[in-house]
Design a protein around this motif. Structure first.
Motif, mmCIF file in Angstrom:
data_model
loop_
_atom_site.group_PDB
_atom_site.id
_atom_site.type_symbol
_atom_site.label_atom_id
_atom_site.label_comp_id
_atom_site.label_asym_id
_atom_site.label_seq_id
_atom_site.Cartn_x
_atom_site.Cartn_y
_atom_site.Cartn_z
ATOM 1 N N GLU A 1 0.833 -1.209 0.000
ATOM 2 C CA GLU A 1 0.000 0.000 0.000
ATOM 3 C C GLU A 1 0.862 1.251 0.000
ATOM 4 O OE1 GLU A 1 -2.790 -0.175 3.212
ATOM 5 O OE2 GLU A 1 -3.976 -1.746 2.259
ATOM 6 N N GLU A 2 1.942 1.247 0.781
ATOM 7 C CA GLU A 2 2.829 2.401 0.819
ATOM 8 C C GLU A 2 3.495 2.611 -0.543
ATOM 9 O OE1 GLU A 2 6.520 4.262 3.415
ATOM 10 O OE2 GLU A 2 6.084 2.132 3.585
ATOM 11 N N THR A 3 3.905 1.529 -1.192
ATOM 12 C CA THR A 3 4.497 1.621 -2.520
ATOM 13 C C THR A 3 3.515 2.250 -3.500
ATOM 14 O OG1 THR A 3 5.894 -0.308 -2.136
ATOM 15 C CG2 THR A 3 5.485 0.288 -4.429
ATOM 16 N N ALA A 4 2.270 1.799 -3.466
ATOM 17 C CA ALA A 4 1.244 2.355 -4.360
ATOM 18 C C ALA A 4 0.996 3.823 -4.052
ATOM 19 C CB ALA A 4 -0.048 1.553 -4.238
ATOM 20 N N ASP A 5 0.955 4.173 -2.791
ATOM 21 C CA ASP A 5 0.705 5.562 -2.398
ATOM 22 C C ASP A 5 1.843 6.475 -2.841
ATOM 23 O OD1 ASP A 5 -0.766 7.659 -0.923
ATOM 24 O OD2 ASP A 5 0.976 7.588 0.413
ATOM 25 N N VAL A 6 3.077 6.068 -2.612
ATOM 26 C CA VAL A 6 4.230 6.874 -3.004
ATOM 27 C C VAL A 6 4.278 7.012 -4.522
ATOM 28 C CG1 VAL A 6 6.766 6.889 -3.106
ATOM 29 C CG2 VAL A 6 5.601 6.388 -0.950
ATOM 30 N N ALA B 1 -5.239 4.446 -4.914
ATOM 31 C CA ALA B 1 -4.533 4.793 -3.678
ATOM 32 C C ALA B 1 -5.464 5.349 -2.614
ATOM 33 C CB ALA B 1 -3.435 5.804 -3.979
ATOM 34 N N ASP B 2 -6.386 6.230 -3.011
ATOM 35 C CA ASP B 2 -7.231 6.918 -2.033
ATOM 36 C C ASP B 2 -8.463 6.125 -1.626
ATOM 37 O OD1 ASP B 2 -5.465 9.025 -2.250
ATOM 38 O OD2 ASP B 2 -6.755 10.216 -3.572
#
Length: 153
Positions: free
Chosen positions: A50-55, A107-108
């Motif tokens: 999830e962090e990878t997708a968000d960044v 992401a959101d």
């Protein structure tokens, strides 16, 4: 790194061993005969994804927010999606906007199907435009007959 594969029956019969495999590999593919396959993952691995997708989303969004970054994305786009060469410049820009919006939704809102839909739809458009005969058939005006109202998709 390849993902270990186990059957659903193996998961139910040997859950402790499968759990140990998940902890070691962080992700296991579970095959099923009566439904869609599953993936088991650790919470830590899922948070990292999830962090990878968000960044990635924030970086991509920031890039296209400036003229220089947008140009860089447009230059790189054919390496990722070679079929964009069949789209006009305006269509490529529209594809980028659609793609960024879909990535933001992923992401959101945790809605990932929109990314796939945008890519599939624009690739289909490029496929039509790549075939001059098909493009001509699909852009030829219909006879003056009224075929009724077209319902919204």
């Amino acid at each position: 790194m390849s993902t270990p594969v186990v059957s659903f029956s193996e998961l139910s019969k040997n859950s402790k061993r499968v759990a140990e495999t998940v902890e070691r590999a962080q992700r296991v593919h579970v095959t099923r005969r009566d439904g869609e396959d599953l993936y088991l993952t650790t919470e830590h691995h899922d948070r990292q994804r999830e962090e990878t997708a968000d960044v990635t989303t924030r970086l991509f969004t920031a890039l296209i927010s400036s003229d220089e970054g947008a140009r860089a994305v447009l230059v790189a786009l054919p390496q990722v999606f070679p079929w964009v060469r069949h789209l006009s410049a305006a269509e490529v820009r529209e594809f980028v906007v659609d793609l960024v919006d879909a990535i933001r939704d992923a992401a959101d809102l945790d809605v990932h199907s929109n990314v796939h839909r945008v890519i599939v739809e624009w690739r289909a458009t490029a496929r039509i435009l790549a075939d001059p005969e098909l493009t001509a058939r699909l852009t030829t005006p219909l006879a003056d007959e009224d075929h009724g109202e077209v319902p919204a998709p």
